[in-house]
Design a protein around this motif. Structure first.
Motif, mmCIF file in Angstrom:
data_model
loop_
_atom_site.group_PDB
_atom_site.id
_atom_site.type_symbol
_atom_site.label_atom_id
_atom_site.label_comp_id
_atom_site.label_asym_id
_atom_site.label_seq_id
_atom_site.Cartn_x
_atom_site.Cartn_y
_atom_site.Cartn_z
ATOM 1 N N UNK A 1 4.056 7.692 -7.109
ATOM 2 C CA UNK A 1 4.833 6.588 -7.693
ATOM 3 C C UNK A 1 6.270 7.024 -7.974
ATOM 4 N N UNK A 2 6.442 8.210 -8.571
ATOM 5 C CA UNK A 2 7.785 8.660 -8.929
ATOM 6 C C UNK A 2 8.650 8.873 -7.692
ATOM 7 N N UNK A 3 8.100 9.501 -6.669
ATOM 8 C CA UNK A 3 8.877 9.725 -5.451
ATOM 9 C C UNK A 3 9.300 8.404 -4.819
ATOM 10 N N UNK A 4 8.391 7.417 -4.847
ATOM 11 C CA UNK A 4 8.736 6.095 -4.309
ATOM 12 C C UNK A 4 9.811 5.431 -5.160
ATOM 13 N N UNK A 5 9.720 5.583 -6.482
ATOM 14 C CA UNK A 5 10.712 5.010 -7.378
ATOM 15 C C UNK A 5 12.087 5.640 -7.135
ATOM 16 N N UNK A 6 12.140 6.964 -7.055
ATOM 17 C CA UNK A 6 13.410 7.652 -6.816
ATOM 18 C C UNK A 6 14.011 7.226 -5.483
ATOM 19 N N UNK A 7 13.170 7.058 -4.478
ATOM 20 C CA UNK A 7 13.654 6.608 -3.174
ATOM 21 C C UNK A 7 14.209 5.183 -3.260
ATOM 22 N N UNK A 8 13.499 4.312 -3.989
ATOM 23 C CA UNK A 8 13.940 2.914 -4.105
ATOM 24 C C UNK A 8 15.252 2.788 -4.859
ATOM 25 N N UNK A 9 15.528 3.724 -5.755
ATOM 26 C CA UNK A 9 16.731 3.650 -6.580
ATOM 27 C C UNK A 9 17.885 4.479 -6.046
ATOM 28 N N UNK A 10 17.639 5.231 -4.971
ATOM 29 C CA UNK A 10 18.688 6.117 -4.437
ATOM 30 C C UNK A 10 19.724 5.327 -3.637
#
Length: 313
Positions: free
Chosen positions: A304-313
């Motif tokens: 979840x965190x990796x997907x979140x960081x990717x979505x916000x990058x």
């Protein structure tokens, strides 16, 4: 990143298995800053959507697991992301919060899941968009329609549209015992709409929760298996959660939905599948992160965190 979690009171969290807490913990470990408020703390003031919020620290102790700072009034657009994690029911106050969050989105806030998408996807009714994947289903307020459906399918399940955790779910067998009474009570004599479906005997193998995160599929599901004489697999109703790899059929359904729902602004989704049939699309506060992680070894919070960081990058 500054992450604002809009959630239920922290004291109400089930700390051994709470998915929101798992998100908070992994985000803090990665160096992100956590903030917390309840939906009642979100307001429109001075032409901005703001929140009375507190900085949050997750502590290792299980008895006193969090520490909150003093109240601060911050605009929602000042956060890197807002995570809406308030549990249903999706009542008028939940709806009011989504309207405020939509106003915040227009001001530049990043809200996950997108509040407009949450409003557009009733967790029960949204399955009707995909009739080829769902069991025979009736949505109605009329007792006569339910009686006709029962005559055709003989073994049915009746549930309210705004329930959660298996609340208000009834099975009526071939004898039709108490059918009218159940419909009148659940439907408040025609005032509330009900969903009626053919009973799926595959429930004995579990009501599968499949997680979609950032347009990708978590490869393990949590099968929530009814216990004893219970028909409900929901963990809140006493079901046993067993993590297991997705079957080919489940994976095919999940991969169909993941990109479609992500493009609509639904970052985190929980599909419910029984015997390959789609029964719900959960978009408010999907859970089961901890159970899947503990039993399968697949780290859902980290995913979840990796997907979140990717979505916000």
């Amino acid at each position: 990143m500054d992450l604002l979690f809009i959630a239920d009171p922290l004291e109400s969290f089930k700390i051994k298995k709470d998915s929101t807490l798992a998100m908070m913990r992994v985000a803090q470990e990665a160096g992100h800053h956590l903030w917390f408020c309840q939906s009642r703390n979100v307001l429109w003031k001075d032409d901005l959507v703001v929140a009375d919020c507190q900085i949050l620290a997750i502590k290792p102790s299980s008895s006193s697991w969090f520490e909150l700072g003093g109240l601060e009034l911050r605009s929602l657009k000042s956060f890197s992301a807002i995570l809406m994690r308030t549990d249903p029911p999706f009542d008028i106050e939940y709806l009011n919060t989504t309207w405020l969050l939509s106003a915040a989105v227009k001001q530049g806030a990043k809200v996950l899941n997108d509040p407009a998408a949450v409003r557009d996807h009733s967790e029960k009714l949204s399955i009707t968009e995909f009739p080829e994947l769902i069991p025979p289903t009736l949505v109605t307020r009329e007792l006569s329609a339910v009686e006709s459906f029962h005559q055709i399918h003989r073994d049915i399940v009746i549930k309210p549209l705004d329930g959660m955790g298996g609340m208000g779910v009834f099975r009526v067998g071939a004898d039709g015992l108490n059918l009218a009474s159940i419909v009148e009570t659940l439907g408040e004599n025609g005032a509330r709409t009900l969903m009626v479906q053919r009973f799926l005997p595959e429930i004995t193998q579990g009501d599968k929760r499949v997680l979609l995160i950032g347009g990708e599929v978590v490869p393990f599901a949590l099968a929530r298996i009814p216990q004893g004489n219970e028909i409900r697999g929901n963990l809140a109703a006493g079901g046993k959660g067993v993590a297991m790899p997705l079957t080919d059929a489940e994976n095919k359904i999940a991969r169909l939905f993941a990109p479609i729902l992500y493009q609509r602004g639904l970052f985190l989704v929980g599909l419910d599948l029984i015997g390959g049939h789609l029964t719900e699309i959960n978009v408010t506060s999907p859970t089961c992160f901890v159970e899947i992680t503990d039993q399968s070894g697949f780290d859902v919070p980290q995913f979840w965190l990796k997907a979140l960081e990717k979505a916000l990058s």
